[in-house]
Motif scaffolding. Structure first.
Motif, PDB file in Angstrom:
ATOM      1  N   VAL A 114       0.829  -1.204   0.000  1.00 55.67           N
ATOM      2  CA  VAL A 114       0.000   0.000   0.000  1.00 55.67           C
ATOM      3  C   VAL A 114       0.867   1.259   0.000  1.00 55.67           C
ATOM      4  N   GLU A 115       1.971   1.220   0.723  1.00 54.03           N
ATOM      5  CA  GLU A 115       2.850   2.380   0.773  1.00 54.03           C
ATOM      6  C   GLU A 115       3.560   2.634  -0.563  1.00 54.03           C
ATOM      7  N   ASP A 116       3.849   1.561  -1.290  1.00 58.45           N
ATOM      8  CA  ASP A 116       4.638   1.684  -2.518  1.00 58.45           C
ATOM      9  C   ASP A 116       3.803   1.885  -3.776  1.00 58.45           C
ATOM     10  N   HIS A 117       2.474   1.714  -3.671  1.00 59.46           N
ATOM     11  CA  HIS A 117       1.627   1.800  -4.853  1.00 59.46           C
ATOM     12  C   HIS A 117       0.452   2.746  -4.600  1.00 59.46           C
ATOM     13  N   ASP A 118      -0.015   3.346  -5.663  1.00 58.75           N
ATOM     14  CA  ASP A 118      -1.193   4.201  -5.582  1.00 58.75           C
ATOM     15  C   ASP A 118      -2.431   3.303  -5.533  1.00 58.75           C
ATOM     16  N   VAL A 119      -3.087   3.265  -4.389  1.00 61.27           N
ATOM     17  CA  VAL A 119      -4.268   2.413  -4.234  1.00 61.27           C
ATOM     18  C   VAL A 119      -5.536   3.251  -4.148  1.00 61.27           C
ATOM     19  N   THR A 120      -5.466   4.494  -4.597  1.00 59.38           N
ATOM     20  CA  THR A 120      -6.637   5.371  -4.498  1.00 59.38           C
ATOM     21  C   THR A 120      -7.613   5.185  -5.661  1.00 59.38           C
ATOM     22  N   GLU A 121      -7.129   4.632  -6.774  1.00 56.32           N
ATOM     23  CA  GLU A 121      -8.017   4.401  -7.914  1.00 56.32           C
ATOM     24  C   GLU A 121      -8.873   3.162  -7.668  1.00 56.32           C
ATOM     25  N   ASP A 122     -10.153   3.260  -7.984  1.00 58.53           N
ATOM     26  CA  ASP A 122     -11.045   2.115  -7.817  1.00 58.53           C
ATOM     27  C   ASP A 122     -10.846   1.125  -8.954  1.00 58.53           C
ATOM     28  N   PRO A 123     -10.575  -0.136  -8.657  1.00 55.70           N
ATOM     29  CA  PRO A 123     -10.459  -1.134  -9.724  1.00 55.70           C
ATOM     30  C   PRO A 123     -11.787  -1.317 -10.457  1.00 55.70           C
ATOM     31  N   VAL A 124     -11.714  -1.763 -11.688  1.00 52.56           N
ATOM     32  CA  VAL A 124     -12.917  -2.100 -12.443  1.00 52.56           C
ATOM     33  C   VAL A 124     -13.535  -3.385 -11.902  1.00 52.56           C
ATOM     34  N   GLY A 125     -12.674  -4.273 -11.421  1.00 47.78           N
ATOM     35  CA  GLY A 125     -13.182  -5.532 -10.899  1.00 47.78           C
ATOM     36  C   GLY A 125     -12.300  -6.068  -9.786  1.00 47.78           C
ATOM     37  N   LEU A 126     -12.927  -6.649  -8.767  1.00 46.63           N
ATOM     38  CA  LEU A 126     -12.236  -7.338  -7.675  1.00 46.63           C
ATOM     39  C   LEU A 126     -12.834  -8.730  -7.555  1.00 46.63           C
ATOM     40  N   GLU A 127     -11.995  -9.737  -7.687  1.00 49.12           N
ATOM     41  CA  GLU A 127     -12.493 -11.119  -7.697  1.00 49.12           C
ATOM     42  C   GLU A 127     -13.639 -11.227  -8.710  1.00 49.12           C
ATOM     43  N   ARG A 151      -7.811  -8.883  -9.772  1.00 53.58           N
ATOM     44  CA  ARG A 151      -8.123  -7.458  -9.895  1.00 53.58           C
ATOM     45  C   ARG A 151      -8.035  -7.045 -11.350  1.00 53.58           C
ATOM     46  N   ILE A 152      -8.922  -6.166 -11.761  1.00 55.95           N
ATOM     47  CA  ILE A 152      -8.877  -5.574 -13.095  1.00 55.95           C
ATOM     48  C   ILE A 152      -8.809  -4.066 -12.921  1.00 55.95           C
ATOM     49  N   ASP A 153      -7.718  -3.461 -13.386  1.00 54.08           N
ATOM     50  CA  ASP A 153      -7.556  -2.008 -13.327  1.00 54.08           C
ATOM     51  C   ASP A 153      -7.928  -1.390 -14.666  1.00 54.08           C
ATOM     52  N   ARG A 154      -8.341  -0.134 -14.603  1.00 52.67           N
ATOM     53  CA  ARG A 154      -8.510   0.659 -15.827  1.00 52.67           C
ATOM     54  C   ARG A 154      -7.429   1.717 -15.837  1.00 52.67           C
ATOM     55  N   ARG A 155      -6.614   1.692 -16.868  1.00 54.68           N
ATOM     56  CA  ARG A 155      -5.551   2.674 -17.022  1.00 54.68           C
ATOM     57  C   ARG A 155      -5.708   3.333 -18.380  1.00 54.68           C
ATOM     58  N   SER A 157      -7.573   4.187 -21.457  1.00 57.69           N
ATOM     59  CA  SER A 157      -8.695   3.576 -22.180  1.00 57.69           C
ATOM     60  C   SER A 157      -8.595   2.055 -22.229  1.00 57.69           C
ATOM     61  N   GLU A 158      -7.658   1.478 -21.448  1.00 57.34           N
ATOM     62  CA  GLU A 158      -7.457   0.035 -21.502  1.00 57.34           C
ATOM     63  C   GLU A 158      -7.547  -0.587 -20.111  1.00 57.34           C
ATOM     64  N   LEU A 159      -7.784  -1.901 -20.102  1.00 58.13           N
ATOM     65  CA  LEU A 159      -7.829  -2.677 -18.874  1.00 58.13           C
ATOM     66  C   LEU A 159      -6.495  -3.386 -18.652  1.00 58.13           C
ATOM     67  N   VAL A 160      -6.175  -3.630 -17.389  1.00 57.52           N
ATOM     68  CA  VAL A 160      -4.963  -4.355 -17.019  1.00 57.52           C
ATOM     69  C   VAL A 160      -5.347  -5.440 -16.012  1.00 57.52           C
ATOM     70  N   ILE A 161      -4.891  -6.659 -16.256  1.00 56.88           N
ATOM     71  CA  ILE A 161      -5.132  -7.772 -15.345  1.00 56.88           C
ATOM     72  C   ILE A 161      -4.038  -7.801 -14.288  1.00 56.88           C
ATOM     73  N   VAL A 162      -4.430  -7.818 -13.019  1.00 60.61           N
ATOM     74  CA  VAL A 162      -3.484  -7.866 -11.905  1.00 60.61           C
ATOM     75  C   VAL A 162      -3.714  -9.164 -11.132  1.00 60.61           C
ATOM     76  N   ASP A 163      -2.641  -9.914 -10.939  1.00 61.11           N
ATOM     77  CA  ASP A 163      -2.717 -11.183 -10.215  1.00 61.11           C
ATOM     78  C   ASP A 163      -1.716 -11.151  -9.068  1.00 61.11           C
ATOM     79  N   TYR A 164      -2.185 -11.389  -7.839  1.00 66.52           N
ATOM     80  CA  TYR A 164      -1.305 -11.357  -6.677  1.00 66.52           C
ATOM     81  C   TYR A 164      -0.598 -12.701  -6.503  1.00 66.52           C
ATOM     82  N   LYS A 165       0.674 -12.648  -6.084  1.00 68.26           N
ATOM     83  CA  LYS A 165       1.459 -13.838  -5.831  1.00 68.26           C
ATOM     84  C   LYS A 165       2.126 -13.737  -4.455  1.00 68.26           C
ATOM     85  N   THR A 166       2.173 -14.863  -3.748  1.00 68.54           N
ATOM     86  CA  THR A 166       2.826 -14.900  -2.430  1.00 68.54           C
ATOM     87  C   THR A 166       3.786 -16.085  -2.330  1.00 68.54           C
ATOM     88  N   GLY A 167       4.186 -16.645  -3.463  1.00 71.24           N
ATOM     89  CA  GLY A 167       5.018 -17.844  -3.459  1.00 71.24           C
ATOM     90  C   GLY A 167       6.475 -17.582  -3.136  1.00 71.24           C
TER      91      GLY A 167
END
Length: 286
Positions: A114-127, A151-155, A157-167
């Motif tokens: 959260v500190e390193d990324h801008d999390v103020t924008e609302d994602p287009v989709g969560l789960e 997560r699906i972000d809108r940046r 005019s395009e969408l971006v797929i975000v996938d979290y990893k903890t491996g």
């Protein structure tokens, strides 16, 4: 968008379409027997117990999803860390001490994220569940690809797929580009939300790494062609099984090192012979 990606999603469906998800396809490719035990055999055979790395991943995913459900002003590192505590479970960990250690690590991961990324924008989709009928030949659709994105972000005019990893290992651009799951999510998201989507990202919380890849129509089509081939093999095996053929012949075990942590190890003699059983906490990120 159809012309841009080079696919014809179509509106007129044939009599029969095979529904496929990244999880089903990868399970069948890795081990057909595991696919049968997971999705076809009822009652479901005996499984192993919970795995600590799966618990850890689920907690981090749930915490970040809940964070983005909050108003932007409340998406703070402190709140993200608190959400890890709220969603935490000890399932699969060696003992309370190990669980506490990884709970603290997970709090640190999401706090730094959260500190390193801008999390103020609302994602287009969560789960978000996305789905689309597709064809790789330009004709009638041959399958329906579907799945749930982190997560699906809108940046712009395009969408971006975000996938979290903890491996255990940080991903790289090659892994992001080679991910059939991310490619399928990109195509299905584009169709579902009616916006271009060619960029995919793997966000590795333990290291802060972001592995990004930009797909072309050709690279997306290659992923779909591979999915279509696997879906055809899967459909043929399932239909033949329904007709009364031998299950072990159609869905053979494919023993390898992954048998040590397979959920269905207790129900698979070949998997047990492939190597010793892993401890439920062996796959945790160091």
């Amino acid at each position: 968008m159809k012309e841009q990606l080079g696919f014809d999603f179509g509106v007129e469906q044939p009599v029969r379409l095979t529904k496929v998800s990244p999880a089903r396809l990868s399970t069948f490719e890795d081990c057909p027997r595991r696919y049968r035990l997971s999705y076809l055999q009822r009652p479901t055979p005996q499984r192993t117990g919970p795995w600590a790395h799966s618990t850890l991943g689920a907690v981090v995913h749930n915490a970040l999803r809940a964070l983005f459900d909050l108003p932007a002003a409340k998406r703070t590192a402190q709140r993200a860390m608190a959400l890890v505590g709220e969603y935490w479970k000890d399932a699969g960990f060696e003992d309370a001490e190990q669980a506490a250690r990884y709970r603290a690590r997970a709090k640190g991961w999401v706090g730094e994220y959260v500190e390193d990324h801008d999390v103020t924008e609302d994602p287009v989709g969560l789960e978000r569940w996305v789905s689309a009928p597709v064809s790789t030949t330009g004709g009638q659709p041959t399958m329906i690809i579907e799945g749930r994105t982190d997560r699906i972000d809108r940046r712009g005019s395009e969408l971006v797929i975000v996938d979290y990893k903890t491996g255990r290992r940080a991903p790289d651009e090659y892994e992001a580009r080679a991910s059939q799951a991310l490619a399928m999510y990109a195509v299905a998201s584009s169709r579902t939300l009616r916006m271009p989507c060619t960029k995919v990202e793997l966000h590795h919380l333990p290291t802060g790494t972001i592995a990004a890849a930009e797909h072309t129509p050709e690279s997306l089509k290659r992923h779909l062609q591979r999915a279509e081939e696997t879906a055809g093999d899967l459909r043929l095996a399932t239909d033949t099984l329904d007709a009364g053929a031998d299950a072990d012949t159609l869905f053979p075990a494919r023993p390898d090192r992954r048998c040590s942590w397979c959920d269905f190890r207790p129900s698979c003699a070949e998997g047990q012979q492939a190597g010793p059983a892993a401890q439920p906490w062996d796959l945790l990120a160091p």
